[in-house]
Design a protein around this motif. Sequence first.
Motif, short mmCIF file in Angstrom:
data_model
loop_
_atom_site.label_atom_id
_atom_site.label_comp_id
_atom_site.label_asym_id
_atom_site.label_seq_id
_atom_site.Cartn_x
_atom_site.Cartn_y
_atom_site.Cartn_z
N TYR A 43 -6.71 -0.79 6.93
CA TYR A 43 -7.15 -1.50 8.15
C TYR A 43 -8.64 -1.85 8.09
N ASP B 78 -7.45 5.75 2.54
CA ASP B 78 -6.53 4.66 2.89
C ASP B 78 -7.30 3.67 3.76
N SER C 289 -1.22 -6.73 3.33
CA SER C 289 -0.25 -6.79 4.44
C SER C 289 -0.90 -7.05 5.78
N LYS C 290 -1.89 -6.23 6.10
CA LYS C 290 -2.45 -6.27 7.45
C LYS C 290 -3.52 -7.36 7.57
N TRP D 235 -0.30 8.79 9.81
CA TRP D 235 0.69 7.73 9.55
C TRP D 235 1.95 8.40 9.04
N ASN E 19 -4.07 4.80 11.56
CA ASN E 19 -2.78 4.59 12.20
C ASN E 19 -2.23 6.00 12.42
N GLY F 49 0.83 -1.20 0.00
CA GLY F 49 0.00 0.00 0.00
C GLY F 49 0.87 1.25 0.00
N LYS F 50 2.00 1.16 0.68
CA LYS F 50 2.93 2.28 0.77
C LYS F 50 3.38 2.70 -0.64
N ARG G 59 4.70 -7.77 0.29
CA ARG G 59 4.65 -6.47 -0.38
C ARG G 59 3.65 -6.40 -1.54
N1 PLP Z 1 -1.35 2.92 5.24
C1 PLP Z 1 -1.25 2.88 6.57
C2 PLP Z 1 -2.12 3.77 7.37
C3 PLP Z 1 -0.34 2.01 7.18
O1 PLP Z 1 -0.27 1.97 8.51
C4 PLP Z 1 0.48 1.20 6.38
C5 PLP Z 1 1.49 0.32 6.99
O2 PLP Z 1 1.87 0.44 8.12
C6 PLP Z 1 0.32 1.28 4.99
C7 PLP Z 1 -0.61 2.14 4.44
C8 PLP Z 1 1.13 0.46 4.02
O3 PLP Z 1 1.19 -0.87 4.26
P1 PLP Z 1 1.88 -1.85 3.21
O4 PLP Z 1 2.85 -1.05 2.41
O5 PLP Z 1 2.55 -2.90 4.03
O6 PLP Z 1 0.79 -2.40 2.34
#
Ligand code: PLP
Length: 395
Positions: free
Chosen positions: A207, A204, A237-238, A125, A175, A100-101, A246
């Motif tokens: 979660y 986003d 991921s979560k 975040w 987050n 997601g990042k 990834r």
């Molecule tokens: N968005 C939020 C709010 C997050 O907390 C995170 C990861 O900690 C991400 C996106 C991205 O997660 P990932 O790159 O593992 O999919």
Amino acid sequence: MITISETIKRVRPSMTLALNAKAKELNARGEKIISFTVGEPNFNVPAHVEAAAMDAFKKGYTRYTAESGIPELKRAIINRYQSDYQLTFAPEEIIVSCGGKHALYGIMKTLLNPGDEVIIPSPYWLSYPDQVLMNDGVPVFINTTEKNQFKMNALELESKMTAKTKIVILNSPSNPTGEVYADDEVKKIIDVMIMHPDVVLISDEIYDKMVYAGKFKSILQLSDKIRNQTIIVNGVSKSYAMTGLRIGYAIGPKLIISNMSKAQGHATSSPCSISQWAAVAALAGDQSCVETMRIAFKRRRDLMAKLLQSIPKISCRIPDGAFYLFPNVSAYYGKQNIQNSMDMTNYLLDMGKISVVPGKVFGNDDHIRLSYALSDEDIELGIARMKDALVRLVA
Ligand code: PLP
């Protein structure tokens, strides 16, 4: 002399990753630190997902894929949003990225011109502002308060809109606070967005599967009037404990997605082929693992909140989502050279042998963040250590 770009010089290193590394280093030296820092489930990858990854290897799915992801994964994402949220998307509205990042980074890269503003509710975040800076944008914060459950409201959002505003970020469940926006709160934010059709809303939803009261609603369920200006970000991921694989994705208007794909093609070619097949299994397969984890997280949230609330002078809300608690520890500031959340973090590491994240990196210095994606035993032991260390401070 070799010089580093001014853009990258402005960026801060990821504190959560650094703190987790420090805790691991101390553990390697035999210190037995309990780490509440990193946001990843402590569950194993579901067995059917692991099997799908192995199978992908055996089938030789080890080549570059389409730059925006394999059709099977796009289909699995479409079906997930259709069955969970009754939203219908076309494959051209989806891009699969390396987490997601990375999807968020791709959005910023694709949309921002130098000086464009991105509105971010604070606490946030920690990667949002740095991703904005890395793409020559300007983060604009809306400071929210504990009293308002750390949520921005429509008036605050409207007051930050300028001719330079390009993106607004909404992260629910959040987050670091774990708070979840109520439907009527989101609807009012949507009303503001409708008045600014050239501004993109990033929702986003990473979660979305960790909600402990009521049912999560995806942003476009609440109104399709903002469909042309909304990008949903999510990933595996979560929800499926697949942080290291990834895979994340963005769902949005075709024009934005096709341009993100163009940029991604040059940046990474494609996301990892094996991980994409694992993600197909996660999204299309049996979803009971998601519910099992959600129930475990809910129990751990309640356990950790009860333990934190038993510590004198700490206030801690019990939020309805994600896997973080964000207690206010500022009543201890002024004791033994502890002036801020970084001092508190160092004190808890030295005296309590626990690792937490200072609220300052999320934009609020009165708080610290603790992840409860840990075993019940570690939560109990870690919070008992925290209590001892803090009680010693005022003794
Ligand atoms: N968005 C939020 C709010 C997050 O907390 C995170 C990861 O900690 C991400 C996106 C991205 O997660 P990932 O790159 O593992 O999919």
